[in-house]
Design an enzyme around this catalytic site. Sequence first.
Site, short mmCIF file in Angstrom:
data_model
loop_
_atom_site.label_atom_id
_atom_site.label_comp_id
_atom_site.label_asym_id
_atom_site.label_seq_id
_atom_site.Cartn_x
_atom_site.Cartn_y
_atom_site.Cartn_z
N THR A 1 39.85 47.99 44.69
CA THR A 1 40.80 48.03 45.81
C THR A 1 42.14 48.59 45.38
O THR A 1 42.85 49.22 46.18
CB THR A 1 40.98 46.60 46.37
N TYR B 1 38.07 49.18 53.90
CA TYR B 1 38.54 50.42 53.24
C TYR B 1 37.51 50.85 52.21
O TYR B 1 36.56 50.13 51.90
CB TYR B 1 39.88 50.15 52.56
N SER C 1 33.82 47.24 42.42
CA SER C 1 33.37 46.55 41.21
C SER C 1 32.17 45.64 41.42
O SER C 1 31.54 45.23 40.45
CB SER C 1 34.52 45.78 40.56
N THR D 1 38.70 43.62 41.90
CA THR D 1 38.89 42.19 41.62
C THR D 1 37.59 41.37 41.67
O THR D 1 37.54 40.28 41.13
CB THR D 1 39.90 41.56 42.60
N ASP D 2 36.56 41.91 42.33
CA ASP D 2 35.36 41.08 42.53
C ASP D 2 34.65 40.71 41.23
O ASP D 2 34.07 39.63 41.13
CB ASP D 2 34.38 41.78 43.49
N LYS E 1 38.64 34.31 40.29
CA LYS E 1 39.09 34.73 41.61
C LYS E 1 38.82 33.58 42.58
O LYS E 1 37.69 33.28 42.91
CB LYS E 1 38.35 36.01 42.03
N GLU F 1 23.43 13.83 30.75
CA GLU F 1 22.26 12.97 30.56
C GLU F 1 21.56 13.26 29.23
O GLU F 1 21.49 14.41 28.80
CB GLU F 1 21.29 13.19 31.73
C1 SIN Z 1 36.24 45.65 44.11
O1 SIN Z 1 36.07 44.63 43.46
O2 SIN Z 1 36.07 46.79 43.64
C2 SIN Z 1 36.65 45.56 45.55
C3 SIN Z 1 37.49 44.38 45.84
C4 SIN Z 1 38.82 44.40 45.13
O3 SIN Z 1 39.11 45.16 44.23
O4 SIN Z 1 39.65 43.53 45.53
#
Ligand code: SIN
Length: 330
Positions: free
Chosen positions: A13, A27, A60, A93-94, A166, A289
């Site tokens: 992103t 997007y 990602s 970010t993913d 995240k 356990e």
């Molecule tokens: C991605 O992970 O490429 C899309 C989402 C992001 O970057 O926030």
Amino acid sequence: MRKRIHILAMGGTIAGSAGDSAATTGYQAGAMGIEELLAAVPQVRELAEITGEQLAAIDSKDITAAQQLQLAARVRELLLSGEVDGIVITHGTDTLEESAYLLDLLHFADIPVVITGAMRPATALSADGPLNILDAVRVAAADEARDRGVLVVLNNTIHSAQLVTKMSATAVETFQSPNGGAIGAVNDGEVCFYQSAQLHHLPNALSVSEKLTSQKELPYVPILYGHSDDDGRLVKLVRENGAQGIVYAGMGNGSIPERAEKELAAAVQAGIPVIRSSTSVSGMVVKAEESYEQAGFIASGLLNPRKARLLLQAAVVCGKGTADLRNFLR
Ligand code: SIN
């Protein structure tokens, strides 16, 4: 002397482009190249000697083990080259926390490696990417960032790759370290650390990184998500499909429903290592356990299932088993 910071662009992103500046979803991730990204933050060139390259232009969620290994190989090459004082990676970010953890596991130098991303596309009003890039470069160029492993910098905060996750699907303050918190901040351009970073450090990270980065892919190690009434069917299925390790995201302290536990114990008997992690986002997974100990399951400690999976993949490649992993995670 000005620091030499090399930027590796992976897409995400932070390089996303939408038709409407008010749009923060829908997007295309990874649409913009590194030069366009850097053009939005001319200040980085005042801070350091900047070089960069485009390694990928992906959303990602689609990153493959081959691409993660390619990134790790390039980072390794740069760290060994003597030509950089810091590395910044722009990443979606993913899966950012996964790439960050893999790189941290393989990090053998005191040179800072900093990963950043953004929650709003580059074309959005109040895009968060440009400031995140500026802060990431500031951290990568900071003497205080040396010897702290791989760092994740977003939203003015600095996190350890081992602890960060995240947390929010949409908020810009999504990256949090639920166990221990951020380890530092960038306030109005000033880099400040208030905690140390790495929990676990491979003493032989240089040779492990050589071994891993010579691979074309990583072993099949699925994550099974625990839930009520889990009858263990998926454990059988992944074994039939060649799993070389299994991460079970159990409930609470890595608890596993009895029928699934039986199948997982059979997997360990057959030489397939099993890590117990948790669907809970904070707290440690520790010894529980007695039957888990007898079965030979490995408690993930502070590693969430996605990071535990990467550790297990690396262990399988290096021929390491339950005892080694237990020692490492202690
Ligand atoms: C991605 O992970 O490429 C899309 C989402 C992001 O970057 O926030």
